[in-house]
Design a protein around this motif. Sequence first.
Motif, mmCIF file in Angstrom:
data_model
loop_
_atom_site.group_PDB
_atom_site.id
_atom_site.type_symbol
_atom_site.label_atom_id
_atom_site.label_comp_id
_atom_site.label_asym_id
_atom_site.label_seq_id
_atom_site.Cartn_x
_atom_site.Cartn_y
_atom_site.Cartn_z
ATOM 1 N N LEU A 11 0.841 -1.200 0.000
ATOM 2 C CA LEU A 11 0.000 0.000 0.000
ATOM 3 C C LEU A 11 0.877 1.250 0.000
ATOM 4 C CD1 LEU A 11 -2.792 1.242 0.061
ATOM 5 C CD2 LEU A 11 -2.771 0.996 2.551
ATOM 6 N N ARG A 12 1.929 1.225 0.791
ATOM 7 C CA ARG A 12 2.886 2.335 0.838
ATOM 8 C C ARG A 12 3.465 2.585 -0.558
ATOM 9 N NH1 ARG A 12 7.468 4.721 3.235
ATOM 10 N NH2 ARG A 12 6.695 4.892 5.350
ATOM 11 N N ARG A 13 3.858 1.508 -1.237
ATOM 12 C CA ARG A 13 4.428 1.648 -2.585
ATOM 13 C C ARG A 13 3.400 2.170 -3.580
ATOM 14 N NH1 ARG A 13 7.938 -3.405 -4.407
ATOM 15 N NH2 ARG A 13 8.171 -2.046 -6.219
ATOM 16 N N LEU A 14 2.124 1.798 -3.424
ATOM 17 C CA LEU A 14 1.087 2.345 -4.311
ATOM 18 C C LEU A 14 1.038 3.864 -4.203
ATOM 19 C CD1 LEU A 14 -1.901 -0.112 -3.857
ATOM 20 C CD2 LEU A 14 -0.728 0.400 -5.996
ATOM 21 N N TYR A 15 1.033 4.368 -2.974
ATOM 22 C CA TYR A 15 0.998 5.813 -2.776
ATOM 23 C C TYR A 15 2.264 6.495 -3.277
ATOM 24 C CZ TYR A 15 -3.180 5.340 0.104
ATOM 25 O OH TYR A 15 -4.449 5.086 0.552
ATOM 26 N N LEU A 16 3.403 5.860 -3.115
ATOM 27 C CA LEU A 16 4.674 6.450 -3.524
ATOM 28 C C LEU A 16 4.962 6.328 -5.023
ATOM 29 C CD1 LEU A 16 6.940 5.194 -0.590
ATOM 30 C CD2 LEU A 16 6.243 7.569 -1.016
ATOM 31 N N GLN A 17 4.427 5.272 -5.679
ATOM 32 C CA GLN A 17 4.806 4.995 -7.061
ATOM 33 C C GLN A 17 3.670 5.066 -8.073
ATOM 34 O OE1 GLN A 17 6.945 1.254 -7.146
ATOM 35 N NE2 GLN A 17 8.143 1.821 -5.361
ATOM 36 N N VAL A 18 2.413 5.045 -7.604
ATOM 37 C CA VAL A 18 1.284 5.110 -8.544
ATOM 38 C C VAL A 18 0.594 6.465 -8.418
ATOM 39 C CG1 VAL A 18 -0.912 4.089 -9.251
ATOM 40 C CG2 VAL A 18 0.974 2.611 -8.540
ATOM 41 N N ALA A 19 -0.023 6.731 -7.298
ATOM 42 C CA ALA A 19 -0.686 8.021 -7.059
ATOM 43 C C ALA A 19 -1.155 8.067 -5.617
ATOM 44 C CB ALA A 19 -1.874 8.196 -7.993
ATOM 45 N N ASN A 20 -1.409 9.252 -5.154
ATOM 46 C CA ASN A 20 -1.919 9.446 -3.798
ATOM 47 C C ASN A 20 -3.447 9.351 -3.825
ATOM 48 O OD1 ASN A 20 -2.177 10.011 -1.127
ATOM 49 N ND2 ASN A 20 -1.391 12.090 -1.236
ATOM 50 N N GLY A 21 -3.939 8.188 -4.236
ATOM 51 C CA GLY A 21 -5.374 7.932 -4.306
ATOM 52 C C GLY A 21 -5.968 8.347 -5.644
ATOM 53 N N GLY A 22 -7.284 8.149 -5.757
ATOM 54 C CA GLY A 22 -8.005 8.585 -6.950
ATOM 55 C C GLY A 22 -8.035 7.582 -8.086
ATOM 56 N N PHE A 23 -7.728 6.328 -7.832
ATOM 57 C CA PHE A 23 -7.786 5.314 -8.881
ATOM 58 C C PHE A 23 -8.350 4.036 -8.285
ATOM 59 C CE2 PHE A 23 -3.737 4.795 -6.820
ATOM 60 C CZ PHE A 23 -3.572 3.429 -6.728
ATOM 61 N N GLY A 24 -8.801 3.138 -9.148
ATOM 62 C CA GLY A 24 -9.387 1.877 -8.695
ATOM 63 C C GLY A 24 -10.844 1.801 -9.106
ATOM 64 N N PRO A 25 -11.601 0.899 -8.507
ATOM 65 C CA PRO A 25 -13.012 0.771 -8.868
ATOM 66 C C PRO A 25 -13.754 2.095 -8.684
ATOM 67 C CG PRO A 25 -12.343 -1.032 -7.462
ATOM 68 C CD PRO A 25 -11.202 -0.049 -7.485
ATOM 69 N N ASP A 26 -14.793 2.294 -9.505
ATOM 70 C CA ASP A 26 -15.557 3.548 -9.446
ATOM 71 C C ASP A 26 -16.301 3.727 -8.135
ATOM 72 O OD1 ASP A 26 -14.754 4.289 -11.967
ATOM 73 O OD2 ASP A 26 -16.431 3.286 -12.942
ATOM 74 N N ASP A 27 -16.822 2.666 -7.590
ATOM 75 C CA ASP A 27 -17.661 2.785 -6.397
ATOM 76 C C ASP A 27 -17.016 2.075 -5.225
ATOM 77 O OD1 ASP A 27 -19.659 3.068 -4.551
ATOM 78 O OD2 ASP A 27 -21.086 1.779 -5.573
ATOM 79 N N TRP A 28 -16.546 2.841 -4.261
ATOM 80 C CA TRP A 28 -15.875 2.288 -3.090
ATOM 81 C C TRP A 28 -16.835 2.119 -1.921
ATOM 82 C CZ3 TRP A 28 -10.937 0.490 -2.837
ATOM 83 C CH2 TRP A 28 -10.134 0.747 -3.950
ATOM 84 N N ALA A 29 -18.142 2.256 -2.158
ATOM 85 C CA ALA A 29 -19.111 2.190 -1.060
ATOM 86 C C ALA A 29 -19.023 0.877 -0.290
ATOM 87 C CB ALA A 29 -20.521 2.386 -1.608
ATOM 88 N N ASP A 30 -18.644 -0.185 -0.965
ATOM 89 C CA ASP A 30 -18.570 -1.490 -0.307
ATOM 90 C C ASP A 30 -17.132 -1.913 -0.022
ATOM 91 O OD1 ASP A 30 -21.343 -1.891 -0.272
ATOM 92 O OD2 ASP A 30 -21.294 -2.504 -2.368
ATOM 93 N N ALA A 31 -16.252 -0.952 0.141
ATOM 94 C CA ALA A 31 -14.835 -1.273 0.311
ATOM 95 C C ALA A 31 -14.509 -1.921 1.646
ATOM 96 C CB ALA A 31 -13.991 -0.015 0.137
ATOM 97 N N TRP A 32 -15.446 -1.951 2.577
ATOM 98 C CA TRP A 32 -15.166 -2.557 3.885
ATOM 99 C C TRP A 32 -15.429 -4.052 3.877
ATOM 100 C CZ3 TRP A 32 -12.065 -0.026 6.696
ATOM 101 C CH2 TRP A 32 -12.072 1.356 6.653
ATOM 102 N N PHE A 33 -15.222 -4.666 2.739
ATOM 103 C CA PHE A 33 -15.377 -6.106 2.630
ATOM 104 C C PHE A 33 -14.032 -6.746 2.344
ATOM 105 C CE2 PHE A 33 -19.700 -4.767 1.603
ATOM 106 C CZ PHE A 33 -20.392 -5.556 2.491
ATOM 107 N N LEU A 34 -13.846 -7.895 2.908
ATOM 108 C CA LEU A 34 -12.637 -8.673 2.655
ATOM 109 C C LEU A 34 -12.946 -9.564 1.461
ATOM 110 C CD1 LEU A 34 -9.837 -9.555 3.680
ATOM 111 C CD2 LEU A 34 -11.004 -11.330 4.953
#
Length: 127
Positions: free
Chosen positions: A46-69
């Motif tokens: 996760l640290r590398r994603l923020y450092l090497q991809v972007a500081n958020g703003g990418f991924g699935p369009d709807d994060w409403a259900d992101a609290w699922f494993l």
Amino acid sequence: MTDLSDLLLRVRDRARRETPELAPYAGERDIAEAERQLGFVLPPLLRRLYLQVANGGFGPDDWADAWFLDSPSLAQWLTAWLHGTGWWEEEVMTAENAPEPSPWPDAAHRLAASRKSMAPPARVALE
């Protein structure tokens, strides 16, 4: 090149394709401040994603259900996102044998701790 480095390159490529105004990378200071506020160290990937991809703003369009494993690891989750096989994908969600996401066990604990840390200080009666 390691498997994780390759994965990060593929994630960055897709994020750039799908998000023309991708947020800039986070810096080490940003990460340190986020970890201080969260009260725990971010997992290495996760640290590398923020450092090497972007500081958020990418991924699935709807994060409403992101609290699922829905994946045993972040790497597997990112791979599912790259391949379009994550449970949040419409074709997967509407399939007859669609998997039922299960709640992330630590979500309630982390959310409760977050709410406590953001609560205003208790008022003390002065005599």
